[in-house]
Design an enzyme around this catalytic site. Sequence first.
Site, mmCIF file in Angstrom:
data_model
loop_
_atom_site.group_PDB
_atom_site.id
_atom_site.type_symbol
_atom_site.label_atom_id
_atom_site.label_comp_id
_atom_site.label_asym_id
_atom_site.label_seq_id
_atom_site.Cartn_x
_atom_site.Cartn_y
_atom_site.Cartn_z
ATOM 1 N N GLY A 15 0.653 -1.559 0.435
ATOM 2 C CA GLY A 15 -0.186 0.033 0.248
ATOM 3 C C GLY A 15 0.374 1.291 0.290
ATOM 4 O O GLY A 15 1.904 1.155 0.043
ATOM 5 N N GLY A 17 0.667 5.684 0.679
ATOM 6 C CA GLY A 17 -0.594 6.964 1.080
ATOM 7 C C GLY A 17 0.504 8.383 0.965
ATOM 8 O O GLY A 17 1.732 8.274 0.424
ATOM 9 N N VAL A 22 4.315 0.901 2.436
ATOM 10 C CA VAL A 22 4.465 -0.204 3.033
ATOM 11 C C VAL A 22 4.840 -1.654 2.382
ATOM 12 O O VAL A 22 4.538 -1.751 1.229
ATOM 13 C CB VAL A 22 3.043 -0.718 3.904
ATOM 14 C CG1 VAL A 22 3.220 -2.011 4.444
ATOM 15 C CG2 VAL A 22 2.521 0.653 4.723
ATOM 16 N N LYS A 37 7.194 -0.421 6.821
ATOM 17 C CA LYS A 37 6.519 0.949 6.190
ATOM 18 C C LYS A 37 8.030 1.883 6.469
ATOM 19 O O LYS A 37 8.501 2.045 6.822
ATOM 20 C CB LYS A 37 5.364 1.593 7.761
ATOM 21 C CG LYS A 37 5.067 2.834 7.226
ATOM 22 C CD LYS A 37 3.431 2.896 8.354
ATOM 23 C CE LYS A 37 3.042 4.507 8.115
ATOM 24 N NZ LYS A 37 2.153 4.675 9.365
ATOM 25 N N ASP A 126 -7.390 8.849 14.323
ATOM 26 C CA ASP A 126 -8.166 8.035 12.477
ATOM 27 C C ASP A 126 -9.541 6.366 12.672
ATOM 28 O O ASP A 126 -8.564 5.979 11.092
ATOM 29 C CB ASP A 126 -7.368 8.580 11.525
ATOM 30 C CG ASP A 126 -7.427 8.514 10.190
ATOM 31 O OD1 ASP A 126 -9.125 8.267 9.597
ATOM 32 O OD2 ASP A 126 -6.637 7.765 10.013
#
Length: 628
Positions: A15, A17, A22, A37, A126
């Site tokens: 993933g 962002g 990651v 990460k 979050d």
Amino acid sequence: MAAALPGYELGGELGSGTFGLVLAGRHRGLDRPVAIKILAAGHDGAAAEFTVEARLLASLDHPHVVRVYDLVETGDLQLIVMELLDGGTLTARHRKGMSPQEACAVGLAVSAALSCAHARGVLHRDIKPDNILFDAAGLLKVNDFGIAKIVDGSGATASQVVGTAAYMAPEQIQAGRLGPATDLYALGCVLYQLLTGRPPFAAAPSMHALWEQHLTTPPAPLAGIPTVLATVVLQALAKDPVDRPPSAHAFALDLASAAALVYGQGWTARTGIGLRLDDDIRAAADHPARRISMAPAAAAAGPGPHPADAGNVDGVPAIPRPAPHPVASGRPTVMASAGAAQVAGMPAAHALPWRRRLRRPWIAAPLAAVTVAALVAVTLAIAAAMRSGSATAVAVPSRPVPLGQPLTGSTNWITQVAFSRDGHTLIDADADNTVRRWDVTDRVYPTSLGQPLAGPTALILSAAFTSDGRTAVSGGADHTVRLWDMTDRTHPTRLVPLGRPLTGHTNWVLSVAFSPDGRTLASAGADHTVRLWNVADRLHPTPLGQPLTGHTDLVLSVAFSPDGHTLASGSQDHTVRLWNVADRTHPTPLGQPLTGHTDPVLSVAFSPDGHTLASGSQDHTVRLWRIR
């Protein structure tokens, strides 16, 4: 990266962002899969926050929080090595379809993770489906504490607006003071979405429009969801943090209790979601309570078939509608005497208490049509006989008849009603968190007495009057008991809660009762206890002695004897217990529990002479006990 992590094999991207990305990996020596990460280059000031996140995660040693194995900082690289969860995100799992039971299990697991974080002074800020992951065995873990904030006991003020718009609490949007309730609001949004298929606020034309909905718009009812469950979720979505559950642990207890009521024993095992819960929450979730019918929350929104005809709700069998109440034979009469009247030949009305509350069957067959003119004539005749003191028999219909129009105004189900001793005032306890007051001096044309009494933060389950009618009491799902000044019925501004709420119960307050002299209050709770309170000084009530223990399940009803020396309690454990309360500070049990009922005891009442006790049960029977 390979140079920074010589002990790991690097895999593909999992993933990405704004933070970076990651990657998958594997520790060579331990043959353990990991997620790595990586902070993206060029993030000014983010390296320190990245380090804080790693340390936060490492400090939260909990089965429902993603584990951190290593933090590597070398040159321009900042790397966090975490456990790899290959069961996917909650978002992906929800797309494949989730049952309401699975949604409740998610709520319990996330609550457990938040309890751990909050205990260490850490807010997540979050909580959303993308940050909730599963391992291959179905164990849920909360991830991504990247914007977490460390707070002290007084909370913290947000330095900037951060979070995901669809799940942000009002105080988060306004950069106000944050606390555990902020994370609970986000969890409420997640559960709302899992149960209904959509977030509580959606389809806004802009982010600011979405924020405005979070700030001012009440969420729509959870259509098709049992009311007891919907109420727990909606409480977490209260605009004011004070009106939300006091902690993630308290929210989990309420959610576990509600789910157990709806889905029955062992529901958590049927979800396939691994849960690691505290003992008390596990006990509440797997409570061996008999499954009860729950009306969907949407049922109250409009006309439709009676709930008793609706069949099963989420696999909960419907309560069959009982046969019509037999009508007494012979000619019913009204026998009037000085200051009193008795209507003979009419079956008594019974209020169904809390434990069977949401789906109430009709008590009798539909009443025969009665014209307004006939109803008024009958009422006037009865009143005339009472005023004159005459013993002349006055004919009345052979069945109970409705008096005027229904009393409306509540937005949810009515849990209990109570008359003042003089019969002029009626109060009802409502699941919309209010107590409503009615002037029923004129039975045909009752009128509302000002605005509802508000103050409790959760549904009200019980209510009662003192014998002098000057004080009312309510107990509810917020675990508190509240007193209300009813001295002046006509000035709502004076009808305010007396003093502070009475606290001590650790679960819902299911029944309340005043002693005949009005100086002592008894409250019964879902925490298996009965508590006594000195309310002689209504502004400064105090607890009396220790809680009365002995019941092994929810205490559903409580009543004082006419002399005030004996207290009776009925329980979900199928028993009735008697207590000697002549000495209020040292109450003691009287004899052995009264057994015989095969289901929960929902109501208890003493005869006027105090020699007989009646108990009503979910086993469809009433039992009489000689207690002289």
